[in-house]
Design an enzyme around this catalytic site. Sequence first.
Site, PDB file in Angstrom:
ATOM      1  N   LYS A 231       0.324  -1.245  -0.223  1.00 16.68           N
ATOM      2  CA  LYS A 231       0.274   0.026   0.142  1.00 16.68           C
ATOM      3  C   LYS A 231       1.235   1.250  -0.132  1.00 16.68           C
ATOM      4  CE  LYS A 231      -2.910   3.044   3.219  1.00 16.68           C
ATOM      5  NZ  LYS A 231      -4.042   2.756   4.023  1.00 16.68           N
ATOM      6  N   ASP A 236      -2.970  10.179   3.397  1.00 18.17           N
ATOM      7  CA  ASP A 236      -3.934  10.291   3.301  1.00 18.17           C
ATOM      8  C   ASP A 236      -4.761  11.199   4.681  1.00 18.17           C
ATOM      9  OD1 ASP A 236      -6.681   8.929   3.800  1.00 18.17           O
ATOM     10  OD2 ASP A 236      -6.086   7.702   5.239  1.00 18.17           O
ATOM     11  N   LYS A 243     -10.134  13.138   8.241  1.00 21.23           N
ATOM     12  CA  LYS A 243      -9.365  12.294   9.724  1.00 21.23           C
ATOM     13  C   LYS A 243      -9.432  14.206  10.462  1.00 21.23           C
ATOM     14  CE  LYS A 243      -6.379   8.979   7.794  1.00 21.23           C
ATOM     15  NZ  LYS A 243      -6.535   7.565   9.329  1.00 21.23           N
ATOM     16  N   ASP A 254       1.608   6.209   6.127  1.00 25.64           N
ATOM     17  CA  ASP A 254       0.356   5.641   5.086  1.00 25.64           C
ATOM     18  C   ASP A 254       0.858   4.516   4.080  1.00 25.64           C
ATOM     19  OD1 ASP A 254      -2.063   4.265   5.804  1.00 25.64           O
ATOM     20  OD2 ASP A 254      -2.933   6.145   4.551  1.00 25.64           O
ATOM     21  N   ASP A 313     -11.893   7.574   4.256  1.00 26.77           N
ATOM     22  CA  ASP A 313     -10.564   7.086   4.581  1.00 26.77           C
ATOM     23  C   ASP A 313     -10.381   5.359   4.895  1.00 26.77           C
ATOM     24  OD1 ASP A 313      -8.894   7.064   6.597  1.00 26.77           O
ATOM     25  OD2 ASP A 313     -10.015   7.931   8.550  1.00 26.77           O
ATOM     26  N   GLU A 315      -9.802   4.013   2.433  1.00 26.27           N
ATOM     27  CA  GLU A 315      -9.246   3.971   1.195  1.00 26.27           C
ATOM     28  C   GLU A 315      -8.184   2.801   0.644  1.00 26.27           C
ATOM     29  OE1 GLU A 315      -5.434   5.236   2.689  1.00 26.27           O
ATOM     30  OE2 GLU A 315      -7.450   6.092   2.713  1.00 26.27           O
ATOM     31  N   ARG A 317      -7.818  -0.303   0.867  1.00 27.85           N
ATOM     32  CA  ARG A 317      -7.501  -0.949   0.392  1.00 27.85           C
ATOM     33  C   ARG A 317      -8.867  -1.440  -1.139  1.00 27.85           C
ATOM     34  NH1 ARG A 317     -12.241  -2.184   5.139  1.00 27.85           N
ATOM     35  NH2 ARG A 317      -9.951  -0.967   5.917  1.00 27.85           N
TER      36      ARG A 317
END
Length: 463
Positions: A231, A236, A243, A254, A313, A315, A317
């Site tokens: 990933k 993010d 967030k 992230d 949030d 995102e 996956r």
Amino acid sequence: MSDPLYSFAPPGVPARPIHVVPEGETDTALASLSGPQRRWAEAQGFTGKLGSHVILPDPEGAPVAVLAGYGTAESRARQRFALAPLATALPAGDYAFHGLDDPAALAEQSLGWLLAGYGFTRYKGTPATPARLQLAPGLDAARLIACAAGEALTRDLINTPANDMGPEELEAAARSLASRFAADITVIRDQDLLAQNFPLIHTVGHASDRRPRLIDLRWGDAGPALTLVGKGVCFDTGGLNLKPGVSMALMKKDMGGAATVLGLAQMIMALGLRLRLRVLIPAVENSVAGGAFRPGDILPSRKGLTVEINNTDAEGRLVLADALALADEESPDLILSMATLTGAARVAVGPDLAPFYATRPEDAAALRAGAVRAADPVWEMPFHAPYEKMIEPGIADLDNAPSGGFAGSITAALFLRRFVEAPRYLHFDIYGWQPSAAPARPKGGAGQGARAVLEALPELLGL
């Protein structure tokens, strides 16, 4: 990027002995010293307690040897790399461990020495010059250095803030790695993602001015096929489900999954393992803009499954789904994904354990055993089939963020598994961060699970 500090002394040079002394065995150790050295150690109150050490002088006061406390078996079980602080605590010079008769313990402490030499100095300070360790005969120096160098790459990538580590810079890091090891690399960017059927990667990343891309690195032309998927969300914000500030503070990490698979890939290539390696990294920034995807949207995926967005949030996956679908199309012998995917995993096991999921119990057992040997702790989580209905919203094939808050890491893993038909799939839901300094692990970016995987590869792939 900061350079890893390879603090190993070449064999054959004179080295000051580090006498490793377990708690309760100080009498024997002190009896072997000269009278002045023994009295000096006694005056320092040396008891062999874990983490303690005494530098022994010669008659002129120059350091000639070290007593290092090795504690009890119980205290050592609670502290990995217990001798690693010596690398930066001792004065410059060459040293060698004495009294570590267990090869596994000797390898762990030698690796810890190397890892302790890492420092992130891109923005402030200069690299330290740690003391050098002379490896004991029989240790695999190439493997230890490969592990430390791979970990240093992972730490550097995670520690770099998002203004200097966006999708383009992550691509540059992958290209640099490919160049070093004569690997092939291709990158699909921006609108080409749509033309080549990666709609989720494009949708998550297209609200940012830093354009989304899919990085595809290949190395090796013989042996079993291993595909690593990481990933690469370089920052993010949470998208339109923004967030809160406290949760956004660490979101430079992230892309920790991408950083970790690149570190693992470096280890594999440096050691010349006989396998066909592929690394896939969907690199995006999840931003807030007029073109951002919305809660309630239903998005297509490369595999053809539709996904209802209940939280922008969730995102990671989404971008992994398209990359996993691509990985699965080649039916490699093993697919492995790594991602800083859920806060639920941190709540479950804390920051020190790397939770993982396995479709085959044999693979899970190999990973658990490899983790112990590599001093890289992992914890198996279940692909719990009864929770499948939690990711099925009814209006679309899949829900990216089931309501209720239960089993967040498991439902995310089940979501990803829907995009993999190959029988052997491993998924890591890592944290990628060391919240406070520990031996061999400074505060900041951290690789998790990579050494465990490397150690398990012979059993996983029959190498």
